[in-house]
Design a protein around this motif. Structure first.
Motif, PDB file in Angstrom:
ATOM      1  N   PRO A 156      -3.779 -13.112 -15.902  1.00  0.00           N
ATOM      2  CA  PRO A 156      -2.859 -13.565 -14.178  1.00  0.00           C
ATOM      3  C   PRO A 156      -2.553 -12.857 -13.700  1.00  0.00           C
ATOM      4  O   PRO A 156      -2.544 -11.815 -13.229  1.00  0.00           O
ATOM      5  CB  PRO A 156      -1.554 -14.460 -14.605  1.00  0.00           C
ATOM      6  N   HIS A 157      -2.798 -13.760 -12.047  1.00  0.00           N
ATOM      7  CA  HIS A 157      -2.347 -12.697 -10.715  1.00  0.00           C
ATOM      8  C   HIS A 157      -1.312 -11.804 -10.387  1.00  0.00           C
ATOM      9  O   HIS A 157      -1.590 -10.661 -10.763  1.00  0.00           O
ATOM     10  CB  HIS A 157      -2.696 -13.854  -9.670  1.00  0.00           C
ATOM     11  N   GLN A 158      -0.225 -12.599 -11.522  1.00  0.00           N
ATOM     12  CA  GLN A 158       0.704 -11.259 -11.225  1.00  0.00           C
ATOM     13  C   GLN A 158       0.787  -9.936 -12.064  1.00  0.00           C
ATOM     14  O   GLN A 158       1.350  -9.379 -11.564  1.00  0.00           O
ATOM     15  CB  GLN A 158       2.154 -12.852 -11.200  1.00  0.00           C
ATOM     16  N   VAL A 159       0.506  -9.936 -13.057  1.00  0.00           N
ATOM     17  CA  VAL A 159      -0.039  -9.082 -14.138  1.00  0.00           C
ATOM     18  C   VAL A 159      -1.055  -8.095 -13.223  1.00  0.00           C
ATOM     19  O   VAL A 159      -0.763  -7.016 -12.746  1.00  0.00           O
ATOM     20  CB  VAL A 159      -0.460  -9.441 -15.272  1.00  0.00           C
ATOM     21  N   ARG A 160      -2.433  -9.064 -12.663  1.00  0.00           N
ATOM     22  CA  ARG A 160      -3.201  -7.667 -12.100  1.00  0.00           C
ATOM     23  C   ARG A 160      -2.613  -7.259 -10.074  1.00  0.00           C
ATOM     24  O   ARG A 160      -2.542  -6.254 -10.231  1.00  0.00           O
ATOM     25  CB  ARG A 160      -4.420  -8.337 -11.518  1.00  0.00           C
ATOM     26  N   GLY A 161      -1.542  -8.045  -9.727  1.00  0.00           N
ATOM     27  CA  GLY A 161      -1.076  -7.554  -8.430  1.00  0.00           C
ATOM     28  C   GLY A 161      -0.145  -6.763  -9.089  1.00  0.00           C
ATOM     29  O   GLY A 161      -0.235  -5.677  -7.626  1.00  0.00           O
ATOM     30  N   GLY A 162       0.422  -6.720 -10.065  1.00  0.00           N
ATOM     31  CA  GLY A 162       1.407  -5.869  -9.773  1.00  0.00           C
ATOM     32  C   GLY A 162       1.180  -4.939 -10.979  1.00  0.00           C
ATOM     33  O   GLY A 162       2.311  -3.984 -10.068  1.00  0.00           O
ATOM     34  N   ALA A 163       0.274  -4.569 -11.859  1.00  0.00           N
ATOM     35  CA  ALA A 163      -0.319  -3.255 -11.666  1.00  0.00           C
ATOM     36  C   ALA A 163      -0.567  -2.917 -10.974  1.00  0.00           C
ATOM     37  O   ALA A 163      -1.106  -1.734 -10.805  1.00  0.00           O
ATOM     38  CB  ALA A 163      -0.981  -3.508 -13.611  1.00  0.00           C
ATOM     39  N   LEU A 164      -1.501  -3.588 -10.196  1.00  0.00           N
ATOM     40  CA  LEU A 164      -2.534  -2.798  -8.844  1.00  0.00           C
ATOM     41  C   LEU A 164      -1.124  -2.036  -7.968  1.00  0.00           C
ATOM     42  O   LEU A 164      -1.448  -0.953  -7.955  1.00  0.00           O
ATOM     43  CB  LEU A 164      -2.929  -3.751  -8.154  1.00  0.00           C
ATOM     44  N   ARG A 165      -0.297  -2.584  -7.793  1.00  0.00           N
ATOM     45  CA  ARG A 165       1.307  -1.567  -7.004  1.00  0.00           C
ATOM     46  C   ARG A 165       1.251  -0.509  -8.040  1.00  0.00           C
ATOM     47  O   ARG A 165       2.137   0.533  -7.600  1.00  0.00           O
ATOM     48  CB  ARG A 165       1.815  -3.051  -7.223  1.00  0.00           C
ATOM     49  N   GLY A 166       1.360  -0.986  -9.191  1.00  0.00           N
ATOM     50  CA  GLY A 166       2.201  -0.014  -9.696  1.00  0.00           C
ATOM     51  C   GLY A 166       1.207   1.256 -10.052  1.00  0.00           C
ATOM     52  O   GLY A 166       1.903   2.439  -9.646  1.00  0.00           O
ATOM     53  N   ALA A 167      -0.216   0.880  -9.872  1.00  0.00           N
ATOM     54  CA  ALA A 167      -1.169   2.471 -10.058  1.00  0.00           C
ATOM     55  C   ALA A 167      -0.981   2.797  -9.007  1.00  0.00           C
ATOM     56  O   ALA A 167      -0.579   4.500  -8.478  1.00  0.00           O
ATOM     57  CB  ALA A 167      -2.384   1.150 -10.495  1.00  0.00           C
ATOM     58  N   ILE A 168      -1.164   1.806  -7.614  1.00  0.00           N
ATOM     59  CA  ILE A 168      -0.746   3.198  -5.727  1.00  0.00           C
ATOM     60  C   ILE A 168      -0.211   3.851  -6.389  1.00  0.00           C
ATOM     61  O   ILE A 168       0.700   5.247  -5.978  1.00  0.00           O
ATOM     62  CB  ILE A 168      -0.614   2.001  -5.528  1.00  0.00           C
ATOM     63  N   LEU A 169       2.015   3.328  -6.685  1.00  0.00           N
ATOM     64  CA  LEU A 169       2.675   4.111  -6.170  1.00  0.00           C
ATOM     65  C   LEU A 169       2.766   5.524  -7.489  1.00  0.00           C
ATOM     66  O   LEU A 169       3.612   6.083  -7.136  1.00  0.00           O
ATOM     67  CB  LEU A 169       3.869   3.329  -6.538  1.00  0.00           C
ATOM     68  N   ALA A 170       2.725   4.989  -8.439  1.00  0.00           N
ATOM     69  CA  ALA A 170       3.085   5.928  -9.655  1.00  0.00           C
ATOM     70  C   ALA A 170       1.636   6.908  -9.870  1.00  0.00           C
ATOM     71  O   ALA A 170       2.081   8.314  -9.223  1.00  0.00           O
ATOM     72  CB  ALA A 170       2.328   5.694 -11.136  1.00  0.00           C
ATOM     73  N   ARG A 171       0.148   6.661  -8.684  1.00  0.00           N
ATOM     74  CA  ARG A 171      -0.530   7.909  -8.556  1.00  0.00           C
ATOM     75  C   ARG A 171       0.058   8.738  -7.150  1.00  0.00           C
ATOM     76  O   ARG A 171       0.042   9.443  -7.220  1.00  0.00           O
ATOM     77  CB  ARG A 171      -2.084   7.245  -7.908  1.00  0.00           C
ATOM     78  N   GLY A 172       0.643   7.909  -6.273  1.00  0.00           N
ATOM     79  CA  GLY A 172       1.473   8.490  -4.887  1.00  0.00           C
ATOM     80  C   GLY A 172       0.460   9.463  -4.297  1.00  0.00           C
ATOM     81  O   GLY A 172      -0.343   8.553  -4.059  1.00  0.00           O
ATOM     82  N   SER A 173       0.766  10.493  -4.096  1.00  0.00           N
ATOM     83  CA  SER A 173       0.003  10.990  -3.184  1.00  0.00           C
ATOM     84  C   SER A 173      -0.461  12.951  -3.584  1.00  0.00           C
ATOM     85  O   SER A 173       0.791  13.129  -4.523  1.00  0.00           O
ATOM     86  CB  SER A 173       0.714  11.342  -1.661  1.00  0.00           C
ATOM     87  N   VAL A 174      -1.536  13.206  -3.464  1.00  0.00           N
ATOM     88  CA  VAL A 174      -1.285  14.780  -3.652  1.00  0.00           C
ATOM     89  C   VAL A 174      -1.046  15.607  -3.259  1.00  0.00           C
ATOM     90  O   VAL A 174      -1.465  16.775  -2.455  1.00  0.00           O
ATOM     91  CB  VAL A 174      -3.665  15.282  -4.088  1.00  0.00           C
ATOM     92  N   GLY A 175      -1.030  14.951  -1.790  1.00  0.00           N
ATOM     93  CA  GLY A 175      -0.301  15.756  -1.176  1.00  0.00           C
ATOM     94  C   GLY A 175      -1.443  16.286   0.457  1.00  0.00           C
ATOM     95  O   GLY A 175      -2.159  15.466   0.677  1.00  0.00           O
ATOM     96  N   LYS A 176      -1.145  17.762   0.872  1.00  0.00           N
ATOM     97  CA  LYS A 176      -1.861  17.532   1.831  1.00  0.00           C
ATOM     98  C   LYS A 176      -3.670  18.231   1.854  1.00  0.00           C
ATOM     99  O   LYS A 176      -3.259  19.075   0.759  1.00  0.00           O
ATOM    100  CB  LYS A 176      -1.523  18.536   3.267  1.00  0.00           C
ATOM    101  N   ILE A 177      -4.478  17.098   2.616  1.00  0.00           N
ATOM    102  CA  ILE A 177      -6.314  18.442   1.648  1.00  0.00           C
ATOM    103  C   ILE A 177      -6.616  17.868   2.817  1.00  0.00           C
ATOM    104  O   ILE A 177      -6.186  17.299   3.658  1.00  0.00           O
ATOM    105  CB  ILE A 177      -6.495  17.211   1.015  1.00  0.00           C
ATOM    106  N   ARG A 178      -7.733  19.545   3.318  1.00  0.00           N
ATOM    107  CA  ARG A 178      -7.843  18.807   4.561  1.00  0.00           C
ATOM    108  C   ARG A 178      -9.382  17.877   4.210  1.00  0.00           C
ATOM    109  O   ARG A 178      -9.617  17.856   3.350  1.00  0.00           O
ATOM    110  CB  ARG A 178      -8.859  20.295   4.368  1.00  0.00           C
ATOM    111  N   ARG A 179      -9.332  17.448   5.225  1.00  0.00           N
ATOM    112  CA  ARG A 179     -10.867  16.710   5.904  1.00  0.00           C
ATOM    113  C   ARG A 179     -12.001  17.569   6.140  1.00  0.00           C
ATOM    114  O   ARG A 179     -11.689  18.800   7.087  1.00  0.00           O
ATOM    115  CB  ARG A 179      -9.839  15.879   6.804  1.00  0.00           C
TER     116      ARG A 179
END
Lengths: 437, 679
Positions: free
Chosen positions: B209-232
């Motif tokens: 259901p939507h609440q699982v998929r949406g919640g999982a995406l939220r969690g996946a984004i936050l857990a990944r966080g940021s790799v920090g500064k990378i040059r473009r």
């Protein structure tokens, strides 16, 4: 039963509503139904759990909103469910309102429901809200919205986990008089605020009973499902008094005279003084039955004093709040045509301050409308889970202070009492199976 | 009496003695002996209630000694829950051993309960035995296990759930997902985001259901966080750059073009929880590709994130978007970000041809902090357009621009008749006692009713902020002899808001002013007095007034004071009694009834009774009677007061034609009769 994914086509109104949430709600001509009403496919589908007296009041408040369609009620008491069905069917002129008896079945089956009105009585508010949010529903829960600090934490976690919109029924945060009081304080018109006073109920006591009413023959389960009525609470023999509203004053079911009004007034005070995301850190025990006169203190130095106000020194109505600063004071309670102020000149700004608040926050002076708007826009409600949990934490801590008959200190960051193992044991209660969070 | 019953009786006596000072409600620190007494109850054949109460007390004072006796009750269908009630809070590992031990011995609901308590206690040793129960044919057991493993939340618990998830039944899916969410959150808190990401990614791919998929995406984004500064890299678009990062921001970016609104909105709203500059880049870079509805969600999020990097994109949309709601959303986001540079854009938008846009810009300017916004407002105040000057005054008030007093004083002399009173009111709002002399000068030049009224409000407001009220009174009264009738009337009204002996003396004197306007204003001022001190003057004037209008004014003023809720009940009653005989007109009778209706006293009912017989006043008298009865029957000493309510309520039922009042009166009558008979 296989859980359906939410129907994105029907949820398309969410997309449109995100846009419309930034302007006054306007239904475009293409979407107009009969008599200019919002067509069924564009409405928030609403259900209810445990709708009794207060719940019926909330229901009558919600149903006239043009973007709401109430479709089903769940209640372990057949007569109450039928009474709700009658209200709803009369409103809509049909017989479509469905009745359910069992909460898990109701939630599993009705995947079409977007939001739930939870008005079960204190003992079930948190668990029903959590179950509903797990099932993908947004929730409007009556107050007091949790029985323990642990329950409040669980509501916050669940809402965040599943990205649900949640509103607790502290509706005075959406009323003009109380909003004015908060704004007057926020704008510095009272000078440096040192004290706020929160009204607690003038009946019952902080200490509640564990006694059992005499056992009565238990009705058939389809009439009153006693097991489900009790839910997570310790078992006791059936007595119809409980189910007819006589559950107040019992430890298992109630949050005491402090929670009864404190759920409202602590919320008002804490929001006003910028402490909606924390709890009081000190609680001074008082030797009376109710907590009347208890002084609590927040980290910002402001005192909040619990007042029963039997002599009507501070208020003429119920659920009063009063804010006192170096340059003045302001107070409001139910039934006031306007707030009481230390200087009449403050009232010149009444309409403007309330108007400015609405314009700034986009929160209308209707608690139900705020909830419905947030269901569509996915913005935080005014009485969101964090606010509920933190203000109820102050309620629970004040209760614990009275029960253990001593001063307490609380750490709102660690969410524990300082050097007080007994008090910490009272932050949660084992829930009766299978009604476990 | 048998020995067990004798012992039981003794135990109950001791328990009750303990409970008298203890927590049926409260607890004092228990001695070992008292804890032993509670344990003895558990071991005895005491009734269910007594054992349950013992469990409650042990929840607070129980020690290791209580564990075994409590655990012995885990298999008891009736007492299993209360046994856990007592066990769960005891901070001894013996509890965990006991609960684990019970797993293999229980079935049905007691087993579900024990599993729940294991979860609450986060017993990591229970993972292995729980894992074996995850496929239990009893769905309640399987679901309880899933949630309990989630509460334990370590890697082994997560692995168990992850392995089981692909084959989970539809009925149990949500519980398993809940368990996994809990594990993931715990793993993040333990500093193992990589393990959490694994879980979230598994959940994202699930047909759920939507609440699982949406919640999982939220969690996946936050857990990944940021790799920090990378040059473009040179030539790399922002999208390519962000996707190359392969972190939470990339995942967020991936979903910004999603057709699935649930996932799109989950990604965008999660951006509020990710305070990373690249997130702003990701959101703003996609803005122009999105349909308007989606744009608005992104714009709102950019506002909540309050990152000034978003301003360039927001300015462009505010000025140029073809969709009005997008323009409005962009404008509304600017104060959320709060950067001073928004002031210039808002100034331009104030002149927009679309009045809705200009109104939104005005609202945003009101909320935008900082000096630059103040400067825009001051420029508006100097505009040659009166409407703009009016808007500026409104904004000055909303922005609390207290340093603008000098400009406000100047605006109080504006040529436009709408601007002058608006400016005067702002002086009252923002100014203080220091502004009193200047305001008085302005008052002396006021001619129009609107100006006079605004000056009155401003004077009342600044005087209310004074520490030294008498000094204000002195300044006001010193002008009375020089002021014209209109200004004098205004001064008198202001004096009524200040109150005090000297002010009252001046107003009293003004009652004898030969000018009718001043004379009437003086009476009105007495009627609006800050305290009830003016009441005797009003009563005396009412008795002696030859002019019927004066008499009416005095009576109304007096009744207004009598209705003040801050006065003691006895004083209000006395005032009502004193004035009742002077009242002849129905309008004043109704005011009297209104004042009496707010006095919660049976003596007030006695004064109301005669009016129930008068057709012209019986409905108001009925309302007042019902209001008093409702309050009295809710308050104290009900049994004593109830009999006094019966006759008035019976009368109301008899005379009122209002169905709702009659219904309420009948209900109150029944209550009063019931309470009265209990004496």
């Amino acid at each position: 039963m296989l859980k359906k994914k939410s129907n994105l086509t029907r949820r398309a109104f969410l997309k449109r509503s995100a846009a419309l949430a930034t302007v006054p709600y306007i239904v475009p001509a293409s979407a107009l139904g009969l008599d200019g009403k919002v067509p069924p496919s564009e409405r928030i589908v609403l259900g209810g759990i445990g709708i009794g007296n207060r719940g019926s009041h909330d229901l009558r408040w919600m149903m006239p909103e043009s973007d709401v369609q109430f479709v089903a009620v769940c209640d372990p008491q057949r007569k109450r469910a039928e009474a709700v069905k009658k209200i709803v069917d009369t409103r809509y002129g049909n017989k479509d309102c469905a009745i359910y008896h069992d909460t898990p079945e109701f939630l599993a089956e009705r995947t079409d429901i977007d939001a739930l009105l939870v008005t079960t009585g204190d003992r079930w508010h948190a668990l029903a809200s959590i179950m509903a949010m797990r099932a993908g529903k947004d929730v409007y829960s009556e107050k007091p919205s949790c029985m323990t600090i642990a329950e409040g934490q669980a509501v916050v976690e669940t809402a965040k986990r599943y990205r649900r919109i949640y509103q607790t029924g502290t509706q005075r945060l959406s009323e003009g008089n109380f909003t004015f009081c908060n704004e007057i304080l926020r704008l510095g018109r009272l000078g440096k605020v040192h004290t706020v006073r929160a009204h607690i109920a003038p009946w019952d006591a902080a200490e509640m009973s564990h006694e059992w009413l005499p056992a009565q023959p238990q009705p058939p389960r389809e009439e009153v499902d006693w097991d489900q009525w009790l839910g997570p609470c310790p078992w006791r023999p059936y007595n119809s008094t409980y189910t007819r509203g006589g559950w107040r004053g019992y430890y298992d079911f109630h949050t005491s005279c402090i929670g009864e009004w404190g759920a409202h007034t602590f919320a008002q005070c804490q929001v006003a003084i910028g402490a909606a995301d924390t709890a009081a850190i000190e609680y001074g025990y008082v030797k009376n039955e109710s907590g009347d006169g208890m002084v609590t203190k927040f980290a910002n130095g402001i005192r909040m004093i619990l007042e029963r106000d039997m002599d009507k020194k501070y208020w003429r109505g119920s659920c009063g709040v009063r804010y006192e600063g170096t340059e003045g004071w302001v107070a409001a309670a139910d039934g006031y045509s306007k707030p009481d102020v230390s200087s009449p000149a403050m009232m010149d700004d009444f309409r403007k301050l309330v108007y400015d608040y609405v314009a700034r926050t986009q929160r209308p002076m209707s608690h139900v409308r705020n909830f419905l708007d947030c269901v569509k826009s996915r913005r935080q409600t005014v009485s969101n889970p964090v606010m509920m949990h933190r203000t109820m934490t102050t309620v629970h801590a004040a209760n614990i202070c009275m029960w253990l008959k001593r001063d307490m200190r609380y750490d709102p960051v660690k969410e524990e009492f300082i050097n007080d193992p007994e008090a910490n044991r009272l932050r949660s209660r084992a829930m009766r199976e299978p009604w476990i969070i | 009496m048998s020995k067990s019953k004798t012992n039981y009786t003794l135990i109950i006596i001791l328990l009750l003695a303990f409970a008298m000072q203890s927590f049926g409600q409260t607890v004092v620190p228990a001695t070992k002996q008292q804890v032993d007494k509670l344990i003895a109850v558990l071991k005895s054949d005491a009734p269910h209630k007594e054992k349950a109460d013992a469990c409650r007390l042990l929840a607070i004072v129980g020690t290791k000694d209580a564990v075994a006796p409590l655990a012995a009750l885990l298999g008891d269908e009736k007492l299993s829950h209360m046994a856990r009630y007592g066990l769960e809070p005891i901070p001894d590992p013996a509890v965990d051993d006991a609960l684990r031990d019970a797993l293999g011995k229980l079935k049905g609901r007691p087993l579900v309960g024990v599993i729940g308590s294991i979860g609450v206690r986060r017993d990591i040793k229970a993972v292995e035995p729980l894992a074996k129960m995850l496929q239990d044919t009893d769905d309640q057991v399987a679901q309880a296990v899933a949630r309990a493993l989630g509460k334990i939340g370590n890697r082994p618990a997560a692995r168990v759930l992850q392995r089981a998830l692909p084959n989970v039944s539809a009925a149990n899916q949500l519980a398993f997902c809940e368990g996994l969410f809990r594990c993931a959150e715990a793993l993040v808190a333990q500093g193992r985001p990589d393990q959490a990401i694994e879980i979230y990614d598994q959940l994202r791919k699930l047909d759920a259901p939507h609440q699982v998929r949406g919640g999982a995406l939220r969690g996946a984004i936050l857990a990944r966080g940021s790799v920090g500064k990378i040059r473009r890299r040179a030539g790399e678009t922002i999208r390519q750059y962000i996707l190359r990062r392969n972190d939470g921001v990339s995942l967020l970016m991936e979903h910004l073009r999603s057709d699935d609104y649930i996932m799109f909105s989950a990604a965008v709203q999660t951006a509020q929880e990710l305070p990373i500059a690249e997130v702003t880049q990701a959101l703003t870079s996609e803005l122009n590709r999105l349909p308007p509805d989606n744009q608005i969600l992104v714009i709102q999020t950019l506002g909540k994130r309050a990152d000034p990097q978003a301003l360039g994109s927001l300015f462009a949309l505010a000025m140029n978007s073809k969709t009005k709601s997008v323009r409005i959303a962009s404008i509304r986001a600017l104060p959320d970000i709060g950067d001073p540079s928004s002031a210039g854009v808002l100034e331009r938008l104030l002149a927009d041809a679309d009045s809705e846009i200009s109104k939104e810009a005005q609202e945003a300017l009101a909320a935008l902090p900082g000096q630059k916004a103040d400067e825009v407002v001051m420029r508006m105040l100097n505009s040659n357009q009166a409407d703009e000057r009016l808007t500026a005054l409104e904004l000055i008030g909303r922005r609390r621009m207290t340093e603008s007093i000098f400009a406000l004083l100047k605006a109080a002399g504006d040529a436009d008749p709408r601007v002058r009173p608006a400016a005067l009111r702002k002086i009252g709002e923002l100014g203080g006692p220091n502004e009193l002399p200047a305001l008085l000068n302005l008052l002396m030049r006021c001619k129009s009713t609107q100006d006079l009224d605004a000056a009155r409000q401003a004077l009342s407001a600044v005087c209310a902020k004074a520490d030294d009220m008498e000094s204000c009174v002195e300044k006001l009264t010193s002008l009375l002899s020089k002021a014209g009738p209109a200004q004098k009337s205004t001064l008198l009204r202001v004096l009524s808001t200040i109150g005090g002996t000297n002010a009252l003396r001046a107003v009293r004197a003004a009652v004898n002013d030969p000018d009718t306007q001043v004379h009437t204003a003086a009476i009105r001022a007495l009627g609006a007095w800050k305290t009830a001190d003016a009441a005797p003057d009003l009563l005396a004037l009412a008795k002696t007034a030859s002019n019927p209008n004066d008499k009416t004014l005095c009576l109304r003023g007096y009744l207004g004071l009598a209705a003040r809720p801050d006065l003691p009940v006895n004083q209000r009653l006395s005032m009502c009694r004193q004035v009742a005989g002077l009242i002849q007109r129905n309008a004043e009778k109704k005011l009297l009834l209104s004042a009496l209706g707010s006095i919660s006293s049976p003596d007030a009912l006695a004064l109301i009774m005669p009016y129930l017989d008068d057709p012209a006043t019986r409905e108001e008298a009925s309302m007042a009677t019902v209001a008093i009865a409702e309050k009295l029957l809710r308050g104290r000493n009900v049994s004593k007061l109830a009999p006094k309510l019966i006759e008035p309520l019976e009368k109301v039922v008899q005379v009122t034609t209002n169905a709702d009042l009659a219904r309420r009166a009948k209900a109150l009558l029944r209550r009063a009769q019931g309470r009265g008979s209990r004496r």
